[in-house]
Every structure is written in C-alpha cells, then in structure tokens.
Design an enzyme around this catalytic site. Structure first.
Site, short mmCIF file in Angstrom:
data_model
loop_
_atom_site.label_atom_id
_atom_site.label_comp_id
_atom_site.label_asym_id
_atom_site.label_seq_id
_atom_site.Cartn_x
_atom_site.Cartn_y
_atom_site.Cartn_z
CE LYS A 13 -1.95 -1.12 3.93
NZ LYS A 13 -1.24 -2.37 4.25
NE ARG A 88 -3.90 -1.31 10.51
CZ ARG A 88 -2.93 -0.77 9.77
NH1 ARG A 88 -3.06 0.41 9.27
NH2 ARG A 88 -1.82 -1.44 9.56
NE ARG A 122 7.98 -2.73 5.96
CZ ARG A 122 6.67 -2.56 6.18
NH1 ARG A 122 5.92 -1.96 5.28
NH2 ARG A 122 6.15 -3.01 7.28
NE ARG A 155 6.88 -0.60 9.90
CZ ARG A 155 5.73 -0.52 9.22
NH1 ARG A 155 5.68 0.13 8.07
NH2 ARG A 155 4.63 -1.08 9.69
NE ARG A 166 2.56 -5.04 11.05
CZ ARG A 166 3.59 -4.99 10.23
NH1 ARG A 166 4.69 -5.68 10.47
NH2 ARG A 166 3.53 -4.25 9.14
P1 AP5 Z 1 4.87 -1.67 1.77
O1 AP5 Z 1 4.51 -0.77 0.65
O2 AP5 Z 1 5.72 -1.14 2.86
O3 AP5 Z 1 3.55 -2.39 2.36
P2 AP5 Z 1 2.33 -1.80 3.17
O4 AP5 Z 1 1.11 -2.41 2.59
O5 AP5 Z 1 2.40 -0.32 3.27
O6 AP5 Z 1 2.62 -2.53 4.56
P3 AP5 Z 1 2.75 -1.94 6.04
O7 AP5 Z 1 3.49 -2.96 6.85
O8 AP5 Z 1 3.27 -0.56 6.07
O9 AP5 Z 1 1.31 -1.97 6.46
P4 AP5 Z 1 0.75 -2.05 7.81
O10 AP5 Z 1 -0.65 -1.97 7.45
O11 AP5 Z 1 1.06 -3.20 8.67
O12 AP5 Z 1 1.52 -0.90 8.64
P5 AP5 Z 1 1.17 0.60 8.92
O13 AP5 Z 1 2.40 1.38 8.82
O14 AP5 Z 1 -0.02 0.99 8.16
O15 AP5 Z 1 5.59 -2.96 1.12
C1 AP5 Z 1 6.07 -4.02 1.94
C2 AP5 Z 1 7.42 -4.52 1.42
O16 AP5 Z 1 7.23 -5.11 0.12
C3 AP5 Z 1 8.48 -3.43 1.22
O17 AP5 Z 1 9.71 -3.99 1.51
C4 AP5 Z 1 8.37 -3.08 -0.29
O18 AP5 Z 1 9.61 -2.60 -0.77
C5 AP5 Z 1 8.00 -4.43 -0.88
N1 AP5 Z 1 7.12 -4.36 -2.06
C6 AP5 Z 1 6.06 -3.51 -2.24
N2 AP5 Z 1 5.44 -3.76 -3.41
C7 AP5 Z 1 6.10 -4.81 -3.97
C8 AP5 Z 1 5.92 -5.56 -5.19
N3 AP5 Z 1 4.92 -5.27 -6.03
N4 AP5 Z 1 6.77 -6.58 -5.44
C9 AP5 Z 1 7.77 -6.87 -4.57
N5 AP5 Z 1 8.00 -6.21 -3.41
C10 AP5 Z 1 7.16 -5.20 -3.11
O19 AP5 Z 1 0.74 0.50 10.46
C11 AP5 Z 1 1.68 0.21 11.47
C12 AP5 Z 1 1.00 0.14 12.81
O20 AP5 Z 1 0.41 1.42 13.14
C13 AP5 Z 1 -0.17 -0.85 12.93
O21 AP5 Z 1 0.26 -2.15 13.19
C14 AP5 Z 1 -0.94 -0.24 14.10
O22 AP5 Z 1 -0.32 -0.50 15.32
C15 AP5 Z 1 -0.82 1.26 13.85
N6 AP5 Z 1 -1.90 1.75 12.98
C16 AP5 Z 1 -1.78 2.27 11.72
N7 AP5 Z 1 -2.98 2.62 11.21
C17 AP5 Z 1 -3.90 2.31 12.17
C18 AP5 Z 1 -5.31 2.41 12.24
N8 AP5 Z 1 -6.04 2.89 11.19
N9 AP5 Z 1 -5.94 2.00 13.36
C19 AP5 Z 1 -5.24 1.51 14.42
N10 AP5 Z 1 -3.89 1.38 14.43
C20 AP5 Z 1 -3.22 1.78 13.30
MG MG Z 2 2.81 1.03 4.85
#
Ligand code: AP5
Ligand code: MG
Ligand code: ZN
Length: 207
Positions: A13, A88, A122, A155, A166
């Site tokens: 994403k 979420r 990552r 991370r 997660r």
């Molecule tokens: P990446 O683009 O980083 O993936 P992502 O979908 O953004 O994954 P996240 O881990 O950031 O999502 P998340 O939902 O767990 O964490 P968030 O920060 O939102 O890609 C992943 C990897 O794959 C990278 O290495 C990239 O280079 C690689 N890649 C990408 N595309 C590719 C492709 N096509 N082919 C090959 N490789 C590829 O949330 C973190 C924490 O914050 C949560 O756990 C929670 O505690 C809190 N939080 C955030 N939002 C909320 C909410 N709305 N409510 C409550 N708590 C929240």
């Molecule tokens: Mg992300």
C-alpha cells in the site's frame, strides 16, 4: 479523488501510494507513518502508541479517528487524498463515512506467504520513511536511502512475532471492511502479488 488503499500489512500500500500521489497530486496519508513520526518526535501521542505499534496491535479508534480527522481538515486535502492504513476497523470506517466519504476503495489482494516475504525483507529509511526490500526493491547502495542518503532500518513490527500478530489483527478487525465497502459498491480489487510496475498499471486502470 478520495480513496482508500485497503489490504494486509506488507501488501504494498505504502509503495503504491507514493506513485499514485505523484500521478494525481493529492496527499498520501498513512496513519502508520503519522504514528511513527509521533514516536520519533517523542510527543504525548508517540509515547502512548509506541508499545502498541511494536506489538502490531491496533491503536484505539478514538485516537486514530481524531488524528485522521485533523489531517483531512488541512487545505491540501480539499481536492482529494489517498488514505493508506486507515480505516482498519468498522468503527473507523463508520466515522470516516460521516466526516469524509470516499469515492474509491482499492483492495490489494495477496497471499499470506508473499506478505511474510515482503515484510521480513523490508527496510525503511530512518530519515524520510521511504521503503525498500532487500531482494525485490533494493537501494542502489546497501542500507542507504536513494532519496535522502539516510540510514535504513528494520521496523520493530517487521520482526517475526509481530508480523504474525499483525496478520491475525488484520483478519479479525480489518478484513470485514472488504464486504463493508463491497456492499456500498466502492470496492475494486487489484492483484498486489504482481511486480511493482504491474501493480501500478492495474491501479491506473481504476483511476
Ligand atoms: P509496503 O509498501 O511497505 O507495504 P504496506 O502495505 O504499506 O505494509 P505496512 O506494513 O506498512 O502496512 P501495515 O498496514 O502493517 O503498517 P502501517 O504502517 O499501516 O511494502 C512491503 C514490502 O514489500 C516493502 O519492503 C516493499 O519494498 C516491498 N514491495 C512492495 N510492493 C512490492 C511488489 N509489487 N513486489 C515486490 N516487493 C514489493 O501500520 C503500522 C501500525 O500502526 C499498525 O500495526 C498499528 O499499530 C498502527 N496503525 C496504523 N494505522 C492504524 C489504524 N487505522 N488503526 C489503528 N492502528 C493503526
Ligand atoms: Mg505502509
Ligand atoms: Zn530517506
């Protein structure tokens, strides 16, 4: 265009949001990035949420909704926005429907096995937050950000126990949003298991 990027952790994403932002010139709002910035700056919010993020649990709806509502109130969001990682929970989605209903929800579909491969390789820039993958999207120079020269790190929530938590949290609390937005006729699926260029072109077809 007001859109949500929905999908499990590691689906790509954040990686795609950066590209869509360049394309549409609307802000990319990642609640995860906002929380990580608060933690880095040691704000009151940051101190409250650090343990929750490290474990991979969800920050309470009340705090998260207030943060997003404030961000979407900024003038740069008046022509649209890309929400990444929010909503979420059904509760968050109901609040968003009240204060900023969206036009499109892109659902990133991907296997659990691929998600684990993506998260465990990552690397994230300490300075600007840019994302890399040791095998799939490596930086030109090992452990150095291409964009700003910052140092790359793993991370805390990309360690194995937190990854599994997660994914469980996603299934329980976030997956129900697929039918929530499907029922509203707003949901479009994209196969996120493809290469970055292929995912981007699938996304562009929907815009
Ligand atoms: P990446 O683009 O980083 O993936 P992502 O979908 O953004 O994954 P996240 O881990 O950031 O999502 P998340 O939902 O767990 O964490 P968030 O920060 O939102 O890609 C992943 C990897 O794959 C990278 O290495 C990239 O280079 C690689 N890649 C990408 N595309 C590719 C492709 N096509 N082919 C090959 N490789 C590829 O949330 C973190 C924490 O914050 C949560 O756990 C929670 O505690 C809190 N939080 C955030 N939002 C909320 C909410 N709305 N409510 C409550 N708590 C929240
Ligand atoms: Mg992300
Ligand atoms: Zn950087």
């Amino acid at each position: 265009m007001r859109m949500i990027l929905l999908g499990p952790p590691g689906a790509g994403k954040g990686t795609m949001a950066v590209k869509i932002k360049e394309e549409l010139k609307i802000p990319h709002i990642s609640t995860g990035d906002l929380f990580r910035a608060a933690i880095k700056n040691e704000t009151t919010l940051g101190k409250k949420v650090k343990g929750i993020l490290d474990q991979g649990d969800l920050v309470p709806d009340e705090l998260t909704v207030a943060l997003v509502k404030e961000r979407l109130g900024s003038s740069d969001c008046s022509d649209g926005f890309i929400l990444d990682g929010f909503p979420r929970t059904i509760g968050q989605a109901n609040s968003l429907t009240e204060f900023a209903p969206v036009d499109l929800v892109i659902n990133f579909t991907i296997s659990e096995k691929e998600v684990v491969r993506r998260l465990s390789g990552r690397r994230t820039c300490k300075n600007c937050g840019a994302g890399y993958h040791v095998l799939f999207i490596p930086p030109a120079k090992e452990n150095v950000c291409d964009k700003c020269g910052g140092e790359l790190y793993t991370r805390e929530d990309d360690k194995e126990s937190s990854i599994h938590n997660r994914l469980a949290v996603y299934e329980k609390s976030t997956e129900p949003l697929i039918s929530y937005y499907g029922d509203k006729g707003l949901l479009k699926d994209v196969d996120a298991g493809q290469s970055p260029a292929e995912v981007l072109s699938s996304v562009k077809e929907l815009l």
